[in-house]
Write an enzyme that holds these catalytic residues in place. Structure first.
Site, PDB file in Angstrom:
ATOM      1  N   LYS A   1      51.726  21.912 -22.431  1.00  0.00           N
ATOM      2  CA  LYS A   1      50.786  22.938 -22.862  1.00  0.00           C
ATOM      3  C   LYS A   1      50.315  22.600 -24.267  1.00  0.00           C
ATOM      4  CE  LYS A   1      50.441  27.997 -23.390  1.00  0.00           C
ATOM      5  NZ  LYS A   1      51.203  29.269 -23.286  1.00  0.00           N
TER       6      LYS A   1
ATOM      7  N   GLY B   1      44.668  28.590 -20.185  1.00  0.00           N
ATOM      8  CA  GLY B   1      44.948  29.986 -20.496  1.00  0.00           C
ATOM      9  C   GLY B   1      44.206  30.433 -21.732  1.00  0.00           C
TER      10      GLY B   1
ATOM     11  N   ASP C   1      53.632  40.589 -20.444  1.00  0.00           N
ATOM     12  CA  ASP C   1      52.368  40.034 -19.914  1.00  0.00           C
ATOM     13  C   ASP C   1      52.591  39.420 -18.532  1.00  0.00           C
ATOM     14  OD1 ASP C   1      49.644  39.476 -19.923  1.00  0.00           O
ATOM     15  OD2 ASP C   1      49.895  37.526 -20.884  1.00  0.00           O
TER      16      ASP C   1
ATOM     17  N   TYR D   1      45.332  30.756 -24.746  1.00  0.00           N
ATOM     18  CA  TYR D   1      45.674  30.089 -25.995  1.00  0.00           C
ATOM     19  C   TYR D   1      45.883  28.586 -25.874  1.00  0.00           C
ATOM     20  CZ  TYR D   1      46.417  34.833 -27.685  1.00  0.00           C
ATOM     21  OH  TYR D   1      46.241  36.134 -28.023  1.00  0.00           O
ATOM     22  N   GLY D   2      45.756  28.024 -24.681  1.00  0.00           N
ATOM     23  CA  GLY D   2      46.000  26.594 -24.579  1.00  0.00           C
ATOM     24  C   GLY D   2      45.605  26.023 -23.231  1.00  0.00           C
ATOM     25  N   VAL D   3      45.680  24.690 -23.147  1.00  0.00           N
ATOM     26  CA  VAL D   3      45.356  23.955 -21.931  1.00  0.00           C
ATOM     27  C   VAL D   3      46.625  23.233 -21.468  1.00  0.00           C
ATOM     28  CG1 VAL D   3      43.870  22.197 -20.899  1.00  0.00           C
ATOM     29  CG2 VAL D   3      43.003  23.624 -22.780  1.00  0.00           C
ATOM     30  N   VAL D   4      46.873  23.263 -20.154  1.00  0.00           N
ATOM     31  CA  VAL D   4      48.067  22.636 -19.599  1.00  0.00           C
ATOM     32  C   VAL D   4      47.675  21.339 -18.897  1.00  0.00           C
ATOM     33  CG1 VAL D   4      50.047  22.917 -18.049  1.00  0.00           C
ATOM     34  CG2 VAL D   4      49.141  24.895 -19.296  1.00  0.00           C
TER      35      VAL D   4
END
Length: 205
Positions: A68, A47, A163, A49-52
């Protein structure tokens, strides 16, 4: 009235994020001591702001979780993430909201950045992938109802998501939907009139 408004602004900008950050740091410390850092496996999503990631083993007593990973570079990002964590952890469990199971903070003492791992229940796919694979109209209707129920639950607890989009709706193996990513979520009393969201999914007005 002016003094009251100034105090509300201070609570919104300073007090609430500070309290939420303390809550995030304290619970992360406890989770690290009790359960340790989860072993990350393959990337399952990415996403803004981050990686899952999926995990190689269970964590705590949860066997199916996703992590996350978020790199924090400044105080504003810290505050936003802390508020997301606080809102998610303060809500009672609900079938239409993805549950956060815990958190871990890894500080980088050689630089200014830190990593926060939000540990949450893992679902099968997001709604974007589901629609690409094909969903009949009855399933789409059920998913729509699930999203409405999730939003109603948040609104009943005084929270506004801000969102909602295909990537923030996750599906389980029965194609029932859950809302995730409360990063832009705000309490009704803390709404400042700012415009946030993902542009392509926002109302044109």
């Amino acid at each position: 009235m002016k003094d009251t408004d100034n105090r509300r602004q201070q609570v919104r900008k300073n007090d609430a994020p500070l309290f939420a950050r303390l809550a995030l740091e304290s619970t992360s410390f406890i989770d690290a001591i009790l359960y340790g850092v989860p072993e990350l496996s393959k990337e399952v999503g990415r996403g803004q702001y981050g990686v899952v990631f999926s995990t190689k083993k269970s964590w705590a007593h949860y066997s199916r979780i996703a992590v996350k990973s978020i790199m924090i570079c400044d105080d504003k990002h810290w505050n936003d993430l802390a508020m997301e964590f606080y809102y998610a952890r303060s809500l009672p469990e609900n079938d239409r909201i993805v549950q956060i199971r815990g958190s871990i903070i890894e500080h980088n003492y050689n630089g200014s950045s830190s990593y926060v791992y939000l540990i949450m229940e893992r679902l099968t796919r997001d709604l974007y992938a589901g629609l690409k694979a094909g969903l009949d109209w009855l399933l789409r209707l059920q998913i729509s109802l699930d999203v409405v129920h999730g939003l109603r639950f948040l609104h009943n607890h005084g929270l506004i998501h801000r969102d909602i989009k295909l990537k923030n709706v996750l599906l389980d193996r029965f194609n029932r939907a859950k809302i995730t990513d409360l990063g832009f979520c705000k309490s009704e009393v803390m709404i400042s009139g700012s415009i946030v969201g993902t542009p392509i999914h926002m109302a044109p007005e």
